[in-house]
Enzyme design. Structure first.
Site, PDB file in Angstrom:
ATOM      1  N   PRO A 134       4.036   7.435   0.040  1.00 55.54           N
ATOM      2  CG  PRO A 134       3.354   9.522  -0.702  1.00 55.54           C
ATOM      3  CD  PRO A 134       3.874   8.581   0.579  1.00 55.54           C
ATOM      4  CB  CYS A 135       6.229   4.285  -3.603  1.00 54.95           C
ATOM      5  SG  CYS A 135       5.116   3.069  -3.588  1.00 54.95           S
ATOM      6  CG  HIS A 136       0.603   6.510  -5.574  1.00 57.31           C
ATOM      7  ND1 HIS A 136       0.584   6.321  -3.972  1.00 57.31           N
ATOM      8  CD2 HIS A 136      -0.161   7.576  -5.718  1.00 57.31           C
ATOM      9  CE1 HIS A 136      -0.036   7.340  -3.357  1.00 57.31           C
ATOM     10  NE2 HIS A 136      -0.362   8.098  -4.395  1.00 57.31           N
TER      11      HIS A 136
END
Length: 176
Positions: A134-136
């Site tokens: 989950p780079c967001h």
């Protein structure tokens, strides 16, 4: 055997590539992110039709629908050749859960490399499996949104996607 398929999501269509060790790559289907190698894999699947991994497709649908808070699928990050980047991605997936955010600097520290915030930012921009890793959830210092490299659709579209993903998880940031 590799499987690749297109899947609709609330933020646009994606293409998912899965191999024997797990999900290898996810990209937005409408962007130039699909390089020749990815297109070749899609074109060479059995019967010239994309093949879907039903468990991964179902997990993605459930996650986007808000029915689950963890994308519990196998991931193959061996395509990420830089040990630092692979370690940062694994740390992010393991340590930062649904509805949580960390800064690039905080993630660098969590990964044992304080002061490597820029390198973490570069790793996030090249994350091969957004949503699953989950780079967001990684934001700039002082609570600012930062960037989102998940697409090549332009900065405003990328940030709109990042805002949607964070809001989907209940995170509301005031500043873009």
């Amino acid at each position: 055997m590799r499987q690749s398929w297109h899947q609709d999501t609330p933020i646009g269509p994606i293409t998912v590539m899965s191999g024997p060790r797990g999900v290898e790559k996810i990209w937005f289907s409408t962007t130039a992110d699909a390089d020749d190698a990815n297109l070749d894999v899609l074109a060479t699947t059995a019967d010239s039709e994309p093949r879907r991994d039903p468990a991964v497709a179902k997990a993605l649908d459930a996650w986007f629908a808000g029915e689950v808070t963890t994308l519990d699928v196998e991931v193959d990050v061996t395509t990420v050749t830089a040990p630092f980047a692979r370690h940062v991605l694994e740390t992010l997936r393991r340590e930062v859960g649904w509805g949580e955010v960390v800064s690039y600097g905080e993630l660098a520290e969590m990964a044992g490399s304080p002061g490597a915030a820029r390198a973490v930012g570069t790793t996030m921009a090249h994350n091969p499996v957004p949503f699953v890793i989950p780079c967001h959830r990684v934001i700039a210092a002082r609570g600012k949104l930062g960037g989102y490299g998940g697409t090549t659709q332009g900065v405003s579209r990328n940030l709109a996607i990042k805002r949607w993903l964070l809001a989907h998880e209940g995170v509301l940031l005031l500043d873009a």
